[in-house]
Design a protein around this motif. Structure first.
Motif, short mmCIF file in Angstrom:
data_model
loop_
_atom_site.label_atom_id
_atom_site.label_comp_id
_atom_site.label_asym_id
_atom_site.label_seq_id
_atom_site.Cartn_x
_atom_site.Cartn_y
_atom_site.Cartn_z
N HIS A 52 63.61 52.58 -14.04
CA HIS A 52 64.78 53.40 -13.75
C HIS A 52 65.66 52.66 -12.79
CE1 HIS A 52 63.24 57.04 -15.63
NE2 HIS A 52 62.09 56.85 -15.01
N GLU A 53 66.94 52.89 -12.87
CA GLU A 53 67.90 52.31 -11.94
C GLU A 53 68.84 53.41 -11.48
OE1 GLU A 53 71.55 49.11 -11.99
OE2 GLU A 53 69.88 48.81 -13.36
N PHE A 54 69.03 53.51 -10.18
CA PHE A 54 69.90 54.53 -9.60
C PHE A 54 70.99 53.85 -8.83
CE2 PHE A 54 65.64 56.23 -10.01
CZ PHE A 54 65.86 57.41 -10.69
N ARG A 55 72.20 54.27 -9.04
CA ARG A 55 73.34 53.68 -8.32
C ARG A 55 74.09 54.75 -7.59
NH1 ARG A 55 75.51 48.53 -11.13
NH2 ARG A 55 73.62 47.83 -12.07
#
Length: 55
Positions: A52-55
């Motif tokens: 997962h990638e959160f920005r």
């Protein structure tokens, strides 16, 4: 809140490696002293997979 024990061996500096709560009650980060990062990274086996990638 006191950090939970990660079950990992103590750091060379004498203190435990600990899980620290991040931005929510279910988000934990493993904290490793900066002076031990090279040794810690040298013991990573296999690839690290980003899920997962959160920005």
């Amino acid at each position: 809140m006191a950090p939970a024990s990660s079950g990992l061996p103590a750091c060379r500096t004498g203190g435990p490696r600990t899980d620290q709560r991040a931005d929510g009650p279910t988000i934990l980060e493993l904290w490793v002293p900066a002076e031990e990062l090279d040794d810690f990274n040298a013991h990573i086996v296999g690839e690290i997979q980003v899920v997962h990638e959160f920005r």
